[in-house]
Scaffold this motif. Structure first.
Motif, PDB file in Angstrom:
ATOM      1  N   GLY A 135      53.684  40.500  41.545  1.00 54.59           N
ATOM      2  CA  GLY A 135      53.385  39.480  42.549  1.00 54.59           C
ATOM      3  C   GLY A 135      52.743  40.592  43.142  1.00 54.59           C
ATOM      4  N   VAL A 136      52.176  42.509  42.903  1.00 58.78           N
ATOM      5  CA  VAL A 136      51.526  42.429  43.049  1.00 58.78           C
ATOM      6  C   VAL A 136      49.971  42.236  42.962  1.00 58.78           C
ATOM      7  CG1 VAL A 136      52.569  44.599  42.890  1.00 58.78           C
ATOM      8  CG2 VAL A 136      50.568  44.126  40.972  1.00 58.78           C
ATOM      9  N   LEU A 137      49.177  42.321  44.562  1.00 62.13           N
ATOM     10  CA  LEU A 137      47.160  42.374  44.136  1.00 62.13           C
ATOM     11  C   LEU A 137      47.128  43.645  42.985  1.00 62.13           C
ATOM     12  CD1 LEU A 137      44.713  40.743  44.797  1.00 62.13           C
ATOM     13  CD2 LEU A 137      44.910  42.808  46.621  1.00 62.13           C
ATOM     14  N   ALA A 138      46.754  43.455  41.581  1.00 60.61           N
ATOM     15  CA  ALA A 138      46.256  43.857  40.652  1.00 60.61           C
ATOM     16  C   ALA A 138      44.667  43.543  40.113  1.00 60.61           C
ATOM     17  CB  ALA A 138      47.092  44.163  39.475  1.00 60.61           C
ATOM     18  N   ALA A 139      43.769  44.589  40.518  1.00 57.85           N
ATOM     19  CA  ALA A 139      42.816  43.911  40.110  1.00 57.85           C
ATOM     20  C   ALA A 139      42.164  45.384  38.985  1.00 57.85           C
ATOM     21  CB  ALA A 139      41.362  44.378  40.955  1.00 57.85           C
ATOM     22  N   ALA A 140      40.858  45.376  38.265  1.00 61.44           N
ATOM     23  CA  ALA A 140      40.076  45.943  36.971  1.00 61.44           C
ATOM     24  C   ALA A 140      38.536  46.225  37.221  1.00 61.44           C
ATOM     25  CB  ALA A 140      40.570  45.753  35.717  1.00 61.44           C
ATOM     26  N   VAL A 141      38.552  47.547  37.125  1.00 64.53           N
ATOM     27  CA  VAL A 141      36.978  47.670  36.861  1.00 64.53           C
ATOM     28  C   VAL A 141      36.546  48.426  35.987  1.00 64.53           C
ATOM     29  CG1 VAL A 141      36.802  48.533  39.309  1.00 64.53           C
ATOM     30  CG2 VAL A 141      34.626  47.197  38.811  1.00 64.53           C
ATOM     31  N   ASN A 142      35.496  47.964  35.742  1.00 61.92           N
ATOM     32  CA  ASN A 142      35.036  49.209  35.015  1.00 61.92           C
ATOM     33  C   ASN A 142      33.951  49.891  35.596  1.00 61.92           C
ATOM     34  OD1 ASN A 142      35.893  48.027  32.119  1.00 61.92           O
ATOM     35  ND2 ASN A 142      34.042  46.770  31.900  1.00 61.92           N
ATOM     36  N   TYR A 143      34.091  51.208  35.836  1.00 60.23           N
ATOM     37  CA  TYR A 143      33.554  52.411  36.488  1.00 60.23           C
ATOM     38  C   TYR A 143      32.047  51.867  37.142  1.00 60.23           C
ATOM     39  CZ  TYR A 143      32.082  55.760  33.330  1.00 60.23           C
ATOM     40  OH  TYR A 143      31.144  56.318  32.768  1.00 60.23           O
ATOM     41  N   TRP A 144      31.435  51.616  35.785  1.00 58.83           N
ATOM     42  CA  TRP A 144      29.945  51.561  35.678  1.00 58.83           C
ATOM     43  C   TRP A 144      29.540  50.359  36.663  1.00 58.83           C
ATOM     44  CZ3 TRP A 144      33.008  51.995  31.576  1.00 58.83           C
ATOM     45  CH2 TRP A 144      32.599  51.349  30.451  1.00 58.83           C
ATOM     46  N   ALA A 145      30.067  49.975  36.722  1.00 57.89           N
ATOM     47  CA  ALA A 145      30.245  48.387  37.279  1.00 57.89           C
ATOM     48  C   ALA A 145      30.695  48.397  39.250  1.00 57.89           C
ATOM     49  CB  ALA A 145      30.425  47.561  36.364  1.00 57.89           C
ATOM     50  N   ALA A 146      30.417  49.461  39.202  1.00 58.32           N
ATOM     51  CA  ALA A 146      31.822  49.714  40.858  1.00 58.32           C
ATOM     52  C   ALA A 146      29.938  49.181  41.184  1.00 58.32           C
ATOM     53  CB  ALA A 146      31.625  51.055  41.360  1.00 58.32           C
ATOM     54  N   PRO A 147      29.946  48.919  42.457  1.00 52.22           N
ATOM     55  CA  PRO A 147      28.898  47.717  43.497  1.00 52.22           C
ATOM     56  C   PRO A 147      28.382  49.662  43.641  1.00 52.22           C
ATOM     57  CG  PRO A 147      31.382  48.123  45.099  1.00 52.22           C
ATOM     58  CD  PRO A 147      31.910  47.970  43.390  1.00 52.22           C
ATOM     59  N   GLY A 148      27.310  49.410  43.829  1.00 57.70           N
ATOM     60  CA  GLY A 148      26.165  50.539  44.456  1.00 57.70           C
ATOM     61  C   GLY A 148      25.668  51.053  42.818  1.00 57.70           C
TER      62      GLY A 148
END
Ligand SMILES: [Zn+2]
Length: 268
Positions: A135-148
């Protein structure tokens, strides 16, 4: 008093407080595996930790840095000494269990930050399962794909447009030079691109992958373990990449904090 931002340094009442403050739990995940003749096998882990440390230290009131999941999915790297790989299902269960524990303590937002390309499908699954099972809000990202990040990299990039930044490459080597230059031996850095590219199959951390997704054994793709051009790396570029990635993660932390809880409607 300085706000503590490293999860393991908190006392249990402080953990309770951090959860009540709705801080985003940032969970780094990486692996240990070969990174050419010039970089240590801890490259993915060290870089991911450095990015997350830089990010969360800038947002100590909004995020908390959970100790990294050190080991990841690297069976295709086992032909090179050093790789430690854990099974696909083990990795998924491990990641979900970390999220489940954080949810149990009251954290409602979890951001998994990945530093190893081949963990990508698994962090997607871990985040999805954490959402539906806890029930949490969980998300994932590759750090090289972070915005900017891409804009900064594109402005500094000197390696081959496609494939020059894949593994132990200009990108990762620059970051390592910025973080721990004493562990990098640039005299051993070699440019090596994938031995087996094809029309719809290629890989680049920043420019993106081709539409055909597959992963063969690394020893069939690279002699040195490198895929890309580390000879173009510099500490100066690495500092710019690190700053961009950290800022991108902070942006994601704030976006997750601003996100209203999802309201489900059962239409049965
Ligand atoms: Zn790597």
């Amino acid at each position: 008093m300085v706000t503590k931002y490293r999860y393991g340094e908190l006392t249990w009442p402080e953990v309770k407080e951090a959860a009540a403050e709705d801080r985003v739990a940032v969970v780094p995940i990486a692996t240990l595996e070969d990174h050419g003749f010039h970089l240590p096998i801890d490259t993915d882990l060290r870089l991911c930790n450095a990015v997350c440390e830089a990010a969360v230290s800038q947002a100590p009131d909004r995020a908390i840095l959970v100790p990294a999941i050190n080991h990841g999915y690297s069976p295709h790297h086992l032909d090179f000494p050093g790789a430690i790989s854990i099974g696909a299902h083990t990795l998924i269960d491990y990641g979900v269990d970390v999220c489940r524990s954080l949810a149990h303590h009251g954290f409602r937002r979890i951001l998994i930050v990945n530093g190893h390309g081949s963990n990508t499908p698994f962090i997607d699954i871990i985040a999805r399962l954490a959402v539906v099972e806890t029930g949490v809000l969980a998300a994932a990202v590759n750090y090289w794909a972070a915005p900017g990040v891409r804009a900064v990299v594109d402005s500094l990039r000197e390696s081959d447009k496609i494939g020059g930044m894949n593994h132990a490459c200009e990108f990762e080597t620059s970051l390592y030079l910025a973080i721990a230059p004493e562990l990098v031996d640039m005299s051993k850095a070699v440019r090596e691109l994938s031995h087996r590219p094809s029309k719809n199959y290629w890989g680049d951390l920043i420019a993106g992958d081709g539409p055909l997704v597959m992963m063969e054994h690394w020893s069939a793709l690279s002699e040195s373990g490198v895929m890309g051009d580390p000879t173009k790396a510099s500490a100066e570029k690495g500092r710019a990449f690190l700053d961009a990635a950290a800022a991108g993660i902070v942006e994601l932390v704030d976006e997750m904090r601003a996100r209203a809880p999802a309201v489900r409607r059962d239409h049965h």
